[in-house]
Design an enzyme around this catalytic site. Structure first.
Site, PDB file in Angstrom:
ATOM      1  N   TYR A  96       0.872  -1.185   0.000  1.00  0.00           N
ATOM      2  CA  TYR A  96       0.000   0.000   0.000  1.00  0.00           C
ATOM      3  C   TYR A  96       0.901   1.225   0.000  1.00  0.00           C
ATOM      4  O   TYR A  96       1.591   1.497   0.983  1.00  0.00           O
ATOM      5  CB  TYR A  96      -0.921  -0.053   1.216  1.00  0.00           C
ATOM      6  CG  TYR A  96      -1.844   1.133   1.433  1.00  0.00           C
ATOM      7  CD1 TYR A  96      -2.054   2.112   0.468  1.00  0.00           C
ATOM      8  CD2 TYR A  96      -2.516   1.265   2.651  1.00  0.00           C
ATOM      9  CE1 TYR A  96      -2.906   3.184   0.699  1.00  0.00           C
ATOM     10  CE2 TYR A  96      -3.368   2.340   2.889  1.00  0.00           C
ATOM     11  CZ  TYR A  96      -3.553   3.290   1.910  1.00  0.00           C
ATOM     12  OH  TYR A  96      -4.389   4.356   2.150  1.00  0.00           O
ATOM     13  N   LYS A 136      -1.818  -1.394  -3.734  1.00  0.00           N
ATOM     14  CA  LYS A 136      -2.770  -0.289  -3.783  1.00  0.00           C
ATOM     15  C   LYS A 136      -1.937   0.974  -3.908  1.00  0.00           C
ATOM     16  O   LYS A 136      -1.111   1.267  -3.041  1.00  0.00           O
ATOM     17  CB  LYS A 136      -3.633  -0.226  -2.529  1.00  0.00           C
ATOM     18  CG  LYS A 136      -4.554   1.007  -2.509  1.00  0.00           C
ATOM     19  CD  LYS A 136      -5.225   1.235  -1.177  1.00  0.00           C
ATOM     20  CE  LYS A 136      -6.048   2.533  -1.217  1.00  0.00           C
ATOM     21  NZ  LYS A 136      -6.668   2.863   0.085  1.00  0.00           N
TER      22      LYS A 136
END
Length: 299
Positions: free
Chosen positions: A137, A166
């Protein structure tokens, strides 16, 4: 291993009037989102006020979402924390309760080199079964650490359970670099809600969206239109989704998400200090802006 795709909603964390985590409201929010057709749930990330929660509170929320979702959608628990041992405990807990995978934000606040970021993720991923998927992330505007594609590629090569990222910064050149990791087998989820459609066209699997916590409908509609090949309709729907992003300030202040949910009849309570709820004039402006948008019931 189940990967993330489509509209995966970054969930807010509901609190009661005294500021305590309200698990009943977590259940209700989970049901609301599933009923609106989202494809996945991503609690306890940035939108979920993660750094305001204790380890025990995060575990309780994770258990509640996994239990309430009951395998109807993919559930990834965000496990990134301020210390590596806590991150590992939260990730292992997510596996133990039956989550489909975890997301792990880069270390925060203190600068970390590429070598340090790589070793951090290798250690966290290595603490989990090899068939339990991990998404990196990268949100450099909040974490102060940018995960370069070269480092992500080395991590994925060393850890078979690191399956994607992400990426919450609007850089399509970096996105393309991520998409080329592992010969295209590395999954990329866009974290910038307003870029959902172009991200899909570029090859991303979907969006992890905070705005969709309050208004899932336009994002689900964009994905459906894109999947059936109706690009003109998808463009029109993305403009609607973008208008909702603008009204809700695209997550710069999660109190907008919570107020929008309350206006929709979903009570998720207050913000946790030091963040504050909207003031009356801000709420009035939000209501006026939402009233001027195309109704989601028509999508």
């Amino acid at each position: 291993m189940k990967k993330l795709y489509g509209v995966t909603t970054a969930m807010v964390t509901p609190f009661d009037a005294q500021g305590a985590v309200d698990l009943g409201k977590v259940e209700a929010l989970t049901e609301f989102l599933i009923s609106k057709g989202v494809h996945g749930l991503f609690p306890l990330g940035t939108t979920g006020e993660m750094i305001r929660l204790s380890e025990e509170e995060r575990m309780a929320v994770a258990e509640t979402v996994v239990r309430q979702a009951a395998r109807r959608v993919v559930v990834y628990i965000h496990a990134g924390a301020m210390t590596q041992p806590e991150t590992i405990r939260l990730a292992q807990h997510a596996h133990a309760i039956g989550a489909d995978g975890v997301g792990v934000v880069t270390p925060m606040f203190l600068g970390a080199s590429d070598r340090e970021l790589e070793q951090y993720y290798v250690t966290v991923a290595g603490s989990l079964p090899q068939d339990f998927p991990v998404y990196l992330y990268n949100i450099p505007q909040c974490s102060a650490n940018d995960l370069k594609a070269e480092a992500a590629a080395r991590i994925a090569e060393r850890c078979v359970n690191v399956v994607g990222v992400k990426y919450s910064w609007p850089d399509f050149l970096r996105t393309d670099e991520y998409l080329r990791i592992g010969g295209g087998r590395f999954a990329v989820m866009q974290g910038a809600d307003r870029l959902m459609l172009p991200a899909l066209a570029q090859g991303c699997d979907g969006v992890i969206s905070g705005v969709s916590c309050a208004y899932p409908e336009p994002f689900v509609a964009v994905y459906d239109a894109y999947r059936r090949g109706d690009l003109e309709q998808a463009r029109a729907l993305q403009r609607v989704a973008t208008a909702y992003c603008e009204a809700l300030r695209s997550g710069s202040n999660m109190s907008y998400f919570k107020e929008a949910l309350r206006l929709r009849g979903v009570d998720v309570g207050v913000m946790r200090a030091p963040q504050l709820d909207l003031q009356p004039l801000e709420l009035e402006q939000l209501q006026a802006e939402l009233a001027a948008l195309p109704p989601v019931s028509a999508l």
